[in-house]
Design an enzyme around this catalytic site. Sequence first.
Site, PDB file in Angstrom:
ATOM      1  N   THR A   6      22.347 -26.773  22.079  1.00 18.49           N
ATOM      2  CA  THR A   6      23.062 -25.670  22.725  1.00 18.49           C
ATOM      3  C   THR A   6      23.949 -26.160  23.853  1.00 18.49           C
ATOM      4  O   THR A   6      23.662 -27.200  24.472  1.00 18.49           O
ATOM      5  CB  THR A   6      22.046 -24.651  23.299  1.00 18.49           C
ATOM      6  OG1 THR A   6      22.719 -23.695  24.120  1.00 18.49           O
ATOM      7  CG2 THR A   6      21.001 -25.348  24.163  1.00 18.49           C
ATOM      8  N   ASP A   7      25.001 -25.413  24.141  1.00 15.98           N
ATOM      9  CA  ASP A   7      25.868 -25.736  25.275  1.00 15.98           C
ATOM     10  C   ASP A   7      25.137 -25.585  26.611  1.00 15.98           C
ATOM     11  O   ASP A   7      25.567 -26.131  27.633  1.00 15.98           O
ATOM     12  CB  ASP A   7      27.127 -24.864  25.276  1.00 15.98           C
ATOM     13  CG  ASP A   7      26.836 -23.363  25.310  1.00 15.98           C
ATOM     14  OD1 ASP A   7      25.653 -22.964  25.396  1.00 15.98           O
ATOM     15  OD2 ASP A   7      27.803 -22.573  25.250  1.00 15.98           O
ATOM     16  N   GLU A   8      23.998 -24.897  26.608  1.00 14.33           N
ATOM     17  CA  GLU A   8      23.291 -24.648  27.861  1.00 14.33           C
ATOM     18  C   GLU A   8      22.672 -25.910  28.455  1.00 14.33           C
ATOM     19  O   GLU A   8      22.280 -25.915  29.621  1.00 14.33           O
ATOM     20  CB  GLU A   8      22.216 -23.577  27.660  1.00 14.33           C
ATOM     21  CG  GLU A   8      22.798 -22.203  27.342  1.00 14.33           C
ATOM     22  CD  GLU A   8      21.782 -21.089  27.508  1.00 14.33           C
ATOM     23  OE1 GLU A   8      20.954 -21.169  28.441  1.00 14.33           O
ATOM     24  OE2 GLU A   8      21.823 -20.135  26.713  1.00 14.33           O
ATOM     25  N   TYR A  53      14.345 -22.857  28.883  1.00  4.40           N
ATOM     26  CA  TYR A  53      14.824 -23.013  27.509  1.00  4.40           C
ATOM     27  C   TYR A  53      15.746 -24.219  27.373  1.00  4.40           C
ATOM     28  O   TYR A  53      15.511 -25.112  26.543  1.00  4.40           O
ATOM     29  CB  TYR A  53      15.555 -21.750  27.056  1.00  4.40           C
ATOM     30  CG  TYR A  53      16.503 -21.986  25.902  1.00  4.40           C
ATOM     31  CD1 TYR A  53      16.038 -22.447  24.676  1.00  4.40           C
ATOM     32  CD2 TYR A  53      17.870 -21.752  26.047  1.00  4.40           C
ATOM     33  CE1 TYR A  53      16.910 -22.686  23.621  1.00  4.40           C
ATOM     34  CE2 TYR A  53      18.746 -21.985  24.999  1.00  4.40           C
ATOM     35  CZ  TYR A  53      18.263 -22.449  23.796  1.00  4.40           C
ATOM     36  OH  TYR A  53      19.135 -22.682  22.759  1.00  4.40           O
TER      37      TYR A  53
END
Length: 347
Positions: A131-133, A155
Amino acid sequence: MSYNKTVLVTGGSGFIGSHLVIHLVKRHPDWRIINLDILDYCCSPRSLENVEDSPNYTFIKGDVCSYRLVHHIFNTQNIDVIFHLAAKTHVESSFKCPKDFQLVNIEGTRVLLRAAQQALHKIQRFIYVSTDEVYGPGIDQHFDESSPMRPSNPYSATKAAAEFLVQSYWEKYKFPVIITRSNNIYGPRQYTEKVIPRFISLLQRSQKCTIQGMLPKSRHFLFVDDAISAFLLVLEKGIVGEIYNMGSSCEIPIMQLATELIKMVKKVPDSELNNWIEFVPDRPQVDLRYPIHCEKLQRLGWSAEVGWIEGIRQTVKWYEENSDFWPDPSDEQKQNLPKSKNFRPAL
């Protein structure tokens, strides 16, 4: 029947996974597609109804954290390619139950890597969907694949940790891994905890869109069909050991998202939009935006083809036509096993 390739998709009954499985089953009848999924609350067997009886599709209900099960799959099914999507992903829940996220996202990845690396049949590709997170918040900068990871919630921290595990198998064993990091993926069949289906679901029940906090948050949204084409291109042309950002130039402020959906679902005039918006307390840590560069993937020949107007139109239309697909979030979710003749129980 003899198949040219066997592909294992973990989390193949989830939103992104089910789109990927359906595409693989239909596009490659000469490939065998195995879906390993525990059928958590955010999954529905209905997502795969139109391929569940396809001869090249097999469903295995099981936990990616079970080494005995995963090891058995790799040593009996001659897996060539793995798409590892199985994960817990809801940021708000990760603050409440971080241990669950650590177990599935980190331990599940470790189990899968170990079993795949030790498999009797040589693995061609292990594609880890991240994910980009993992980059953390971006204000005035765009992240490329060389940017440092600074995850800011439980997360994204577990996804970053899993990435380090994946990369270690490349560095130590030259195990053929590829990592993808995507913007927010949206489209039909997404579970209603994510922002777009959550807003649509609330409006369908004549409830207000609930916006967390007062800070001006925005997200880049990538339509699910474009995400699937990126995964398949990475499988075909991606370089092992590399990381590829998958993103969109479509950045939508959350307030704008709410007003657009209110107009589409409730069809009210601008003067009544505020009547359908409610501000609620923010979560403990919030990132305002995640802008990423995708030139590396684009050099392989990929570009997002579904624009925001068309993508959100298709999405809203699907939820209008399938309002009973997901239960009311206030109801207890009950999962049923698929009825497919290709279903295999876990060991």
